[in-house]
Motif scaffolding. Structure first.
Motif, PDB file in Angstrom:
ATOM      1  N   ARG A  62       0.860  -1.192   0.000  1.00  0.00           N
ATOM      2  CA  ARG A  62       0.000   0.000   0.000  1.00  0.00           C
ATOM      3  C   ARG A  62       0.890   1.233   0.000  1.00  0.00           C
ATOM      4  O   ARG A  62       1.778   1.349   0.860  1.00  0.00           O
ATOM      5  CB  ARG A  62      -0.917   0.033   1.225  1.00  0.00           C
ATOM      6  CG  ARG A  62      -1.938  -1.079   1.206  1.00  0.00           C
ATOM      7  CD  ARG A  62      -2.911  -0.991   2.365  1.00  0.00           C
ATOM      8  NE  ARG A  62      -3.610  -2.268   2.502  1.00  0.00           N
ATOM      9  CZ  ARG A  62      -4.413  -2.579   3.503  1.00  0.00           C
ATOM     10  NH1 ARG A  62      -4.640  -1.716   4.470  1.00  0.00           N
ATOM     11  NH2 ARG A  62      -5.010  -3.767   3.546  1.00  0.00           N
ATOM     12  N   TYR A  69       4.002   0.489   6.697  1.00  0.00           N
ATOM     13  CA  TYR A  69       5.002   0.313   5.644  1.00  0.00           C
ATOM     14  C   TYR A  69       4.303   0.148   4.309  1.00  0.00           C
ATOM     15  O   TYR A  69       3.111  -0.147   4.247  1.00  0.00           O
ATOM     16  CB  TYR A  69       5.874  -0.909   5.949  1.00  0.00           C
ATOM     17  CG  TYR A  69       6.366  -0.906   7.372  1.00  0.00           C
ATOM     18  CD1 TYR A  69       7.361  -0.013   7.766  1.00  0.00           C
ATOM     19  CD2 TYR A  69       5.794  -1.731   8.337  1.00  0.00           C
ATOM     20  CE1 TYR A  69       7.788   0.036   9.078  1.00  0.00           C
ATOM     21  CE2 TYR A  69       6.223  -1.685   9.657  1.00  0.00           C
ATOM     22  CZ  TYR A  69       7.212  -0.799  10.026  1.00  0.00           C
ATOM     23  OH  TYR A  69       7.625  -0.746  11.320  1.00  0.00           O
ATOM     24  N   GLN A 117       1.005 -10.088   5.959  1.00  0.00           N
ATOM     25  CA  GLN A 117      -0.195 -10.552   6.654  1.00  0.00           C
ATOM     26  C   GLN A 117      -0.244 -12.078   6.620  1.00  0.00           C
ATOM     27  O   GLN A 117       0.225 -12.697   5.665  1.00  0.00           O
ATOM     28  CB  GLN A 117      -1.464 -10.049   5.949  1.00  0.00           C
ATOM     29  CG  GLN A 117      -1.737  -8.574   6.136  1.00  0.00           C
ATOM     30  CD  GLN A 117      -3.029  -8.135   5.455  1.00  0.00           C
ATOM     31  OE1 GLN A 117      -3.540  -8.839   4.563  1.00  0.00           O
ATOM     32  NE2 GLN A 117      -3.550  -7.000   5.846  1.00  0.00           N
ATOM     33  N   ARG A 145     -14.488  -0.698   9.316  1.00  0.00           N
ATOM     34  CA  ARG A 145     -13.482  -1.217   8.388  1.00  0.00           C
ATOM     35  C   ARG A 145     -13.462  -0.366   7.112  1.00  0.00           C
ATOM     36  O   ARG A 145     -14.458   0.168   6.685  1.00  0.00           O
ATOM     37  CB  ARG A 145     -13.710  -2.697   8.028  1.00  0.00           C
ATOM     38  CG  ARG A 145     -13.987  -3.574   9.204  1.00  0.00           C
ATOM     39  CD  ARG A 145     -12.767  -3.886  10.029  1.00  0.00           C
ATOM     40  NE  ARG A 145     -11.723  -4.512   9.233  1.00  0.00           N
ATOM     41  CZ  ARG A 145     -10.541  -3.949   9.006  1.00  0.00           C
ATOM     42  NH1 ARG A 145     -10.245  -2.790   9.521  1.00  0.00           N
ATOM     43  NH2 ARG A 145      -9.654  -4.564   8.275  1.00  0.00           N
ATOM     44  N   LEU A 182      -4.030  -4.512  15.093  1.00  0.00           N
ATOM     45  CA  LEU A 182      -3.148  -5.637  14.783  1.00  0.00           C
ATOM     46  C   LEU A 182      -3.716  -6.508  13.680  1.00  0.00           C
ATOM     47  O   LEU A 182      -2.996  -7.247  13.025  1.00  0.00           O
ATOM     48  CB  LEU A 182      -2.954  -6.501  16.028  1.00  0.00           C
ATOM     49  CG  LEU A 182      -2.191  -5.887  17.189  1.00  0.00           C
ATOM     50  CD1 LEU A 182      -2.222  -6.819  18.378  1.00  0.00           C
ATOM     51  CD2 LEU A 182      -0.757  -5.599  16.782  1.00  0.00           C
TER      52      LEU A 182
HETATM   53  P1  AMP Z   1      -6.619  -4.252   6.671  1.00  0.00           P
HETATM   54  O1  AMP Z   1      -6.422  -5.120   5.476  1.00  0.00           O
HETATM   55  O2  AMP Z   1      -6.531  -2.793   6.375  1.00  0.00           O
HETATM   56  O3  AMP Z   1      -7.794  -4.649   7.465  1.00  0.00           O
HETATM   57  O4  AMP Z   1      -5.360  -4.512   7.599  1.00  0.00           O
HETATM   58  C1  AMP Z   1      -5.229  -5.650   8.378  1.00  0.00           C
HETATM   59  C2  AMP Z   1      -3.983  -5.522   9.206  1.00  0.00           C
HETATM   60  O5  AMP Z   1      -2.826  -5.434   8.354  1.00  0.00           O
HETATM   61  C3  AMP Z   1      -3.898  -4.256  10.037  1.00  0.00           C
HETATM   62  O6  AMP Z   1      -4.589  -4.392  11.247  1.00  0.00           O
HETATM   63  C4  AMP Z   1      -2.408  -4.116  10.248  1.00  0.00           C
HETATM   64  O7  AMP Z   1      -1.962  -4.959  11.271  1.00  0.00           O
HETATM   65  C5  AMP Z   1      -1.855  -4.604   8.934  1.00  0.00           C
HETATM   66  N1  AMP Z   1      -1.572  -3.450   8.058  1.00  0.00           N
HETATM   67  C6  AMP Z   1      -2.404  -2.819   7.216  1.00  0.00           C
HETATM   68  N2  AMP Z   1      -1.777  -1.836   6.555  1.00  0.00           N
HETATM   69  C7  AMP Z   1      -0.497  -1.845   7.005  1.00  0.00           C
HETATM   70  C8  AMP Z   1       0.686  -1.071   6.694  1.00  0.00           C
HETATM   71  N3  AMP Z   1       0.657  -0.108   5.792  1.00  0.00           N
HETATM   72  N4  AMP Z   1       1.828  -1.367   7.353  1.00  0.00           N
HETATM   73  C9  AMP Z   1       1.869  -2.368   8.270  1.00  0.00           C
HETATM   74  N5  AMP Z   1       0.813  -3.126   8.581  1.00  0.00           N
HETATM   75  C10 AMP Z   1      -0.362  -2.876   7.967  1.00  0.00           C
END
Ligand code: AMP
Length: 452
Positions: A143, A152, A157, A287, A312
């Motif tokens: 991202r 980052y 994940q 979300r 997290l």
């Molecule tokens: P999401 O897909 O946005 O629901 O993100 C799920 C999890 O991925 C988040 O809770 C973070 O732990 C991790 N995450 C999302 N974006 C980032 C990022 N840019 N850098 C590090 N971890 C991230």
């Protein structure tokens, strides 16, 4: 061919003065090291014990809960994410790495993996296998967000998805697995859970929300003023203090859920109560991705230093996504724990890791022949299951013994030229300093006896 001998007298001349290159010129000649791309990072060996622990727990839980491993590409058609994550989300609007390949297709580095699971489920006909399909993966996501601690541009994940099960027990199982993931890592976490119902529930709620926020628009941050028009639900998870204050009195989505969505949510909570998993009902978890329906949840680290980055993991149900992507209606839910942030939390919470196995034997060598034999000896001992160490790059025996000493290794096996000729190995007991000479063929058995 014989070269003609010349007896010419060479007049001594002073060598021409060569101008010493200026420091600047010299600096120019030194090749420049390419820079690390902004937002990317190297994860060095000292951090690997944390990462390894995360992977071990992720794999163990996948096995215990019957999730099968799947590998999906990091490059997907851009359209996959536009149609699933949603056109007006931050991820699609601002954060995706999109590029054209030489065949003209618009591709994206995956910003998340749920959409890829669905594409793969449809493309590989996984609906004809026993349902639900419980799948998991581990890998990098991309991202292009503003980098900061815990955020980052490439991050990792673990993703667990249950595809083909509408029942609340699937939500509860995914939440249990996530809870165990963090607690088995030794983390102190809190779970925040909500239900965002169906798209119809949401559109009725959105109208109410927009109406409510209209008179409070001035107090919102610039981003939220835009969200009010483009994606009003995102107003609820803005981290700006001013917006958070206003939000406290905002209408709550739970009051707008259909009976079916409400019942589903009640059942999920009953499962969690039965399991003894604590949770906070949090009406502001919505979300940031469009595909969620019904249950949504996040886990946060307790006492994290940077409040903006404490999520997290994110998870929830996405009952309509497979159909939206051209498959048959297939309910599903899943979760994506972020590994980079789990590691940060483990360090902040001073988690102790299981100790790495300690080397039992140091294989030392002297001279080229000794070194050749020593590598073969190392391999024999490795096959026999011993934990080993060496410094084959060093010539000095003293340096090698010092290394063994520093690591607290109880035995050094030494092979020099003499031992190669005699087909023997010297065993040195590092504590007593005693040495014995053993036949090379018998060394594995001798060492086994010492570690009985
Ligand atoms: P999401 O897909 O946005 O629901 O993100 C799920 C999890 O991925 C988040 O809770 C973070 O732990 C991790 N995450 C999302 N974006 C980032 C990022 N840019 N850098 C590090 N971890 C991230």
């Amino acid at each position: 061919m014989n070269m003609p001998k010349k007896a010419t007298q060479v007049k001594e001349t002073k060598p021409p003065k060569v101008k010493a290159p200026a420091a600047e010129d010299q600096a120019k000649k030194k090749p420049k090291t390419p820079q690390l791309v902004r937002g990317m990072r190297d994860i060095l060996p000292e951090d690997q014990p944390y990462w390894r622990r995360c992977y071990e727990v992720a794999q163990k839980l996948a096995d215990e809960f019957g999730f099968e491993r799947i590998e999906l590409p990091v490059v997907e058609p851009e359209e996959l994410f536009v149609r699933s994550v949603g056109k007006t989300t931050d991820i699609v609007e601002k954060e995706m790495y999109v590029f054209e390949d030489s065949e003209g297709g618009k591709l994206a580095l995956r910003p998340e993996a749920t959409a890829s699971f669905c594409r793969s489920y449809i493309a590989n006909g996984l609906m004809s296998r026993p349902q639900p399909q419980k799948l998991w993966l581990w890998g990098p996501m991309f991202r292009h967000d503003r980098p900061q601690a815990g955020r980052y541009r490439q991050f990792f994940q673990a993703d667990y998805e249950v595809i083909g099960d509408a029942s609340p027990v699937a939500d509860a199982q995914v939440i249990l697995l996530t809870y165990l993931f963090f607690t088995e890592l030794g983390l102190n976490v809190e779970m925040h859970i909500n239900s965002i119902g169906s798209p119809e529930d949401r559109s009725r709620y959105k109208m109410e929300l927009v109406q409510w926020y209209r008179t409070r628009k001035k107090g919102l941050c610039e981003n939220c003023q835009k969200r009010l028009v483009r994606n009003p639900l995102r107003l609820l998870d803005c981290k700006e203090p001013g917006c958070a204050e206003i939000r406290k009195d905002a209408p709550q989505i739970l009051d707008w859920l259909s009976t079916e969505a409400k019942e589903h949510f009640m059942h999920v909570l009953e499962y969690l109560d039965e399991l003894g998993i604590p949770y906070f009902l949090d009406p502001f978890i919505v979300r940031g991705l469009d595909y969620y329906t019904k249950t949504v949840f996040e886990f946060v680290a307790v006492g994290a230093q940077d409040k903006a980055q404490i999520a997290l993991c994110g998870g929830g149900r996405y009952d309509l996504l497979i159909e939206q992507l051209g498959g048959k209606p297939t309910p599903a839910c899943g979760v994506a724990p972020g590994i980079d942030r789990a590691v940060i939390a483990m360090k902040e919470q001073n988690v102790t890791l299981p100790p790495a196995p300690k080397p039992q034997i140091f294989v030392a060598q002297l001279g080229e022949q000794g070194r050749r034999r020593a590598l073969a000896l190392y391999n024999r001992l490795r096959e026999a299951g011993f934990v080993l160490a060496e410094s084959f790059a060093k010539d000095s025996l003293k340096t090698q013994l010092d290394n063994a000493n520093q690591k607290g290794i109880p035995y050094v096996l030494l092979v020099g030229q003499r031992e190669v000729m005699d087909n023997t190995v010297i065993i040195r007991d590092m504590e007593s300093g005693n040495q014995e000479i053993v036949d090379y063929q018998k060394i594995v058995n001798e060492m086994k006896k010492k570690f009985k």
